[in-house]
Design an enzyme around this catalytic site. Structure first.
Site, PDB file in Angstrom:
ATOM      1  N   GLY A  37      -5.557  -1.262   1.912  1.00 57.46           N
ATOM      2  CA  GLY A  37      -6.363  -0.344   2.574  1.00 57.46           C
ATOM      3  C   GLY A  37      -7.815  -1.201   2.843  1.00 57.46           C
ATOM      4  O   GLY A  37      -8.281  -1.422   4.188  1.00 57.46           O
ATOM      5  N   HIS A  38      -8.376  -1.929   1.777  1.00 59.35           N
ATOM      6  CA  HIS A  38      -9.349  -2.596   2.032  1.00 59.35           C
ATOM      7  C   HIS A  38      -9.099  -3.853   2.780  1.00 59.35           C
ATOM      8  O   HIS A  38     -10.212  -4.131   3.592  1.00 59.35           O
ATOM      9  CB  HIS A  38     -10.029  -3.147   0.701  1.00 59.35           C
ATOM     10  CG  HIS A  38     -10.501  -2.216  -0.305  1.00 59.35           C
ATOM     11  ND1 HIS A  38      -9.549  -1.971  -1.541  1.00 59.35           N
ATOM     12  CD2 HIS A  38     -11.189  -1.115  -0.472  1.00 59.35           C
ATOM     13  CE1 HIS A  38     -10.153  -1.058  -2.275  1.00 59.35           C
ATOM     14  NE2 HIS A  38     -11.265  -0.416  -1.513  1.00 59.35           N
TER      15      HIS A  38
END
Ligand code: AMP
Length: 282
Positions: A37-38
């Site tokens: 996600g990051h």
């Protein structure tokens, strides 16, 4: 390897030449324990015309209430630097608590109304801590573009409101939720889940997919959609619902029916692990 810096002074040495030339800087604030996600935010920054991307890794004590998971929160700077390297990020800013909040620190950023709903209702003081650290980080990095995830939907609304209200000269990008193959939204907190809760946690995405389908198929009744989310989450024996919200996507006020753009957001506890997820009905 990205440059890893721990102080504002070191970071400014890197950024000053870019500021002088007016070259665009991208910024991805995180609490570390970096996952895909990051990485998606880092990649959007890299692809977004920025000449340099800064990722901050800072577990912000101000946004954890007493009794929350500040001490247990996963920390792995070595691993994070490798993830940032693989994503092509140039700078990792990992300040200490003392660097961010030196002795004498007493100034906070706060907001009315939208911080009081959803997660704000269940985590008093949380958004005051988030707003304070994000404003500090934005002032430190002075990015042209800052990247946040829709995963923390309320946080993205609160930050966009702050950037508007306080005339911060930058663009906020809210980026799609990245999920595991089985649908669970990626989160640094997923590592807390034992096998039983990990399986049970799938009901969040299942419930959201189902009501999204119903709402886009014409179901307007908040009561029916709410009931359906509750029923599906209830299939997980250990699930304890903090909230199910069917609200306006900017004001976060309850809607009477799902006729315009609507946010459906949930926060659910599995044992000690609190998970959030959401979907927008366009
Ligand atoms: P955190 O480290 O959890 O504070 O998150 C840092 C940033 O990454 C925030 O803007 C989050 O919304 C974003 N983020 C966290 N999880 C995801 C995900 N699964 N997909 C996309 N963005 C995410």
């Amino acid at each position: 390897m990205p440059k890893v810096v721990h102080t504002v002074a070191e970071l400014h040495k890197i950024l000053q030449p870019l500021w002088r030339k007016g070259e665009p800087v991208g910024f991805v604030p995180t609490m570390g324990a970096l996952h895909a996600g990051h990485v998606s935010l880092m990649k959007l920054s890299r692809a977004g015309g920025n000449v340099l991307t800064v990722v901050s890794v800072f577990v912000n004590p101000l946004q954890f209430a007493p009794g929350e998971d500040y001490d247990e929160y996963p920390r792995d700077l070595g691993g994070d630097v490798k993830v940032a390297r693989d994503a092509g990020v140039e700078v990792v800013f990992a300040p200490s608590v003392a660097e961010m909040y030196p002795r004498g620190f007493v100034t906070w950023t706060d907001q009315d109304k939208i911080t009081e709903k959803l997660c704000g209702e269940h985590r008093p003081g949380h958004f005051r801590g988030v707003l304070t650290v994000v404003l500090k980080l934005l002032n430190i990095v002075r990015p042209n573009n800052a990247y946040f995830g829709q995963k923390d939907y309320q946080q993205s609304v609160v930050i966009q409101r702050m950037v508007t209200d306080l005339n911060l000269d930058m663009k906020v990008h809210v980026c799609p939720i990245i999920r595991e193959a089985d649908g669970l939204a990626m989160s640094s907190r997923n590592v807390y889940l034992g096998p039983k809760h990990r399986t049970e946690a799938l009901v969040l995405h299942q419930a959201l997919v189902r009501v999204h389908e119903l709402a886009t198929g014409g179901e307007r009744s908040v009561k029916k959609l709410y009931g359906e989310v509750k029923r599906i989450i209830g299939q997980a024996k250990s699930a304890k619902i903090d909230y199910i919200a069917i609200v306006h996507p900017e004001t976060l006020e309850d809607v009477n029916d799902v006729s315009g753009r609507t946010l459906i957001a949930v926060a659910v506890r599995f044992g000690k692990t609190r998970l959030i997820d959401n979907v927008l009905v366009e």
